[in-house]
Design a protein around this motif. Structure first.
Motif, PDB file in Angstrom:
ATOM      1  N   TRP A  22       0.309  -1.158  -0.166  1.00  0.00           N
ATOM      2  CA  TRP A  22       0.206  -0.265   0.272  1.00  0.00           C
ATOM      3  C   TRP A  22       1.045   1.033   0.315  1.00  0.00           C
ATOM      4  CZ3 TRP A  22       2.442   2.893   3.948  1.00  0.00           C
ATOM      5  CH2 TRP A  22       2.360   1.517   5.142  1.00  0.00           C
ATOM      6  N   TRP A  23       2.093   1.098   0.096  1.00  0.00           N
ATOM      7  CA  TRP A  23       3.403   2.129   0.437  1.00  0.00           C
ATOM      8  C   TRP A  23       2.355   3.524  -0.906  1.00  0.00           C
ATOM      9  CZ3 TRP A  23       6.172   3.553  -3.611  1.00  0.00           C
ATOM     10  CH2 TRP A  23       6.882   2.853  -4.564  1.00  0.00           C
ATOM     11  N   ALA A  24       3.135   2.724  -2.160  1.00  0.00           N
ATOM     12  CA  ALA A  24       2.111   4.516  -3.693  1.00  0.00           C
ATOM     13  C   ALA A  24       1.128   4.523  -2.931  1.00  0.00           C
ATOM     14  CB  ALA A  24       1.871   2.967  -4.445  1.00  0.00           C
ATOM     15  N   ILE A  25       0.467   3.544  -3.351  1.00  0.00           N
ATOM     16  CA  ILE A  25      -1.467   5.150  -3.095  1.00  0.00           C
ATOM     17  C   ILE A  25      -1.109   5.695  -1.894  1.00  0.00           C
ATOM     18  CG2 ILE A  25      -2.374   2.523  -1.848  1.00  0.00           C
ATOM     19  CD1 ILE A  25      -4.492   4.998  -4.285  1.00  0.00           C
ATOM     20  N   ALA A  26      -0.264   5.000  -0.694  1.00  0.00           N
ATOM     21  CA  ALA A  26      -0.047   6.146   0.724  1.00  0.00           C
ATOM     22  C   ALA A  26       0.699   7.226   0.592  1.00  0.00           C
ATOM     23  CB  ALA A  26       0.462   5.103   1.654  1.00  0.00           C
TER      24      ALA A  26
ATOM     25  N   PHE B 212     -10.466   1.254  -2.144  1.00  0.00           N
ATOM     26  CA  PHE B 212     -10.095   0.389  -2.521  1.00  0.00           C
ATOM     27  C   PHE B 212      -9.083  -0.909  -2.599  1.00  0.00           C
ATOM     28  CE2 PHE B 212     -10.960  -1.351  -6.793  1.00  0.00           C
ATOM     29  CZ  PHE B 212     -12.071  -2.122  -7.060  1.00  0.00           C
ATOM     30  N   LEU B 213      -8.206   0.306  -2.866  1.00  0.00           N
ATOM     31  CA  LEU B 213      -6.976  -1.416  -2.947  1.00  0.00           C
ATOM     32  C   LEU B 213      -6.957  -1.104  -1.593  1.00  0.00           C
ATOM     33  CD1 LEU B 213      -4.445  -1.658  -4.809  1.00  0.00           C
ATOM     34  CD2 LEU B 213      -3.365   0.308  -3.590  1.00  0.00           C
TER      35      LEU B 213
ATOM     36  N   PRO C  82      -6.632  -7.071  -0.418  1.00  0.00           N
ATOM     37  CA  PRO C  82      -6.712  -8.848   0.480  1.00  0.00           C
ATOM     38  C   PRO C  82      -7.466  -9.724  -0.381  1.00  0.00           C
ATOM     39  CG  PRO C  82      -8.061  -6.735   1.072  1.00  0.00           C
ATOM     40  CD  PRO C  82      -7.459  -6.096   0.470  1.00  0.00           C
ATOM     41  N   GLN C  83      -8.169  -9.494  -1.249  1.00  0.00           N
ATOM     42  CA  GLN C  83      -8.674  -9.952  -2.502  1.00  0.00           C
ATOM     43  C   GLN C  83      -8.003 -10.907  -3.216  1.00  0.00           C
ATOM     44  OE1 GLN C  83     -12.467  -8.685  -4.727  1.00  0.00           O
ATOM     45  NE2 GLN C  83     -11.971 -10.700  -6.326  1.00  0.00           N
ATOM     46  N   GLU C  84      -7.489 -10.534  -3.112  1.00  0.00           N
ATOM     47  CA  GLU C  84      -6.143 -11.145  -4.100  1.00  0.00           C
ATOM     48  C   GLU C  84      -5.007 -11.898  -3.612  1.00  0.00           C
ATOM     49  OE1 GLU C  84      -4.792  -8.042  -7.797  1.00  0.00           O
ATOM     50  OE2 GLU C  84      -3.182  -8.532  -6.159  1.00  0.00           O
TER      51      GLU C  84
END
Length: 235
Positions: free
Chosen positions: A123-127, A170-171, A177-179
């Protein structure tokens, strides 16, 4: 004196408890497991999951929607060419919307590069993009004079802020989690298929069990011995 029957009962109980687990292992259908593994491998061959593709589409929508709003704002102020020259060539932080458009381009490039091309599972890119977007928009709203320029002074910053946080939600709550869940299911199915292959090596066909043909030489030797026994005189 009663210890031996008690031990026998405990051993019998443990054997009974182990029977369901063995039954569960023997009840595995290798065909279903292989079909499930092939379906997961087919998803991997696609290169990108469906939920990640949806996320990338939403990031593209973010860029196109902000671009559309910015073009509408250029038309409202008196023509695209005149306003574009004023906002881009004569850029002013306190009155221009061009930086909000560049912010949307920045989010699009970073997120598509990270989650579509590099297929990042963190999640670091979206953060990073959400933090930069939030800090920039808050500073622009506080320092600039956008609120004195009509409805677009409210719409563009608010829409850009909301879209950035929707992408983060969403990410973080859907894509990753789904992946991870699909990957765990694939590993479990693969492990179960390997155990099923060991427990069910396959039924041997009738052709694999055969007796070698008797040699002709051996048969002739037996016939000669029988003839010699029959030719001996009976005493």
């Amino acid at each position: 004196m009663n210890r031996v029957p008690g031990d026998a009962e405990n051993a019998h109980g443990s054997s009974v408890e182990s029977c369901p687990s063995l039954r569960d292992v023997h009840s595995i259908n290798p065909a279903q497991l292989m079909a499930r593994i092939e379906s997961y491998e087919g998803r991997e061959k696609k290169g990108i999951s469906d939920v990640r593709r949806t996320f990338c589409l939403f990031v593209t929508f973010d860029l196109l929607f902000i671009t559309l709003l910015w073009i509408i704002e250029l038309n409202v102020k008196g023509g695209i060419e005149t306003t574009l020259e004023k906002e881009v060539l004569q850029y002013d932080y306190s009155s221009s919307y061009f930086d909000i458009f560049l912010l949307a381009v920045f989010r699009f490039k970073v997120l598509i590069l990270a989650y579509a091309m590099c297929r990042l599972r963190h999640w670091w890119a979206i953060a990073f993009t959400t933090a930069v977007t939030s800090a920039f928009l808050l500073a622009k709203v506080i320092i600039s004079q956008l609120f004195s320029q009509g409805a677009f002074g409210y719409v563009l910053p608010i829409i850009s802020f909301i879209l950035a946080w929707i992408e983060t939600w969403f990410l973080d709550f859907k894509v990753l989690p789904q992946e991870a869940e699909e990957e765990n299911r694939f590993l479990i199915a693969q492990d179960a298929s390997e155990r099923a292959a060991l427990l069910h090596p396959g039924v041997l066909s009738d052709g694999q069990f055969y007796s070698p043909p008797e040699s002709v030489a051996g048969r002739s030797d037996e016939d000669s011995e029988e003839k010699q026994d029959s030719e001996k005189p009976v005493v």
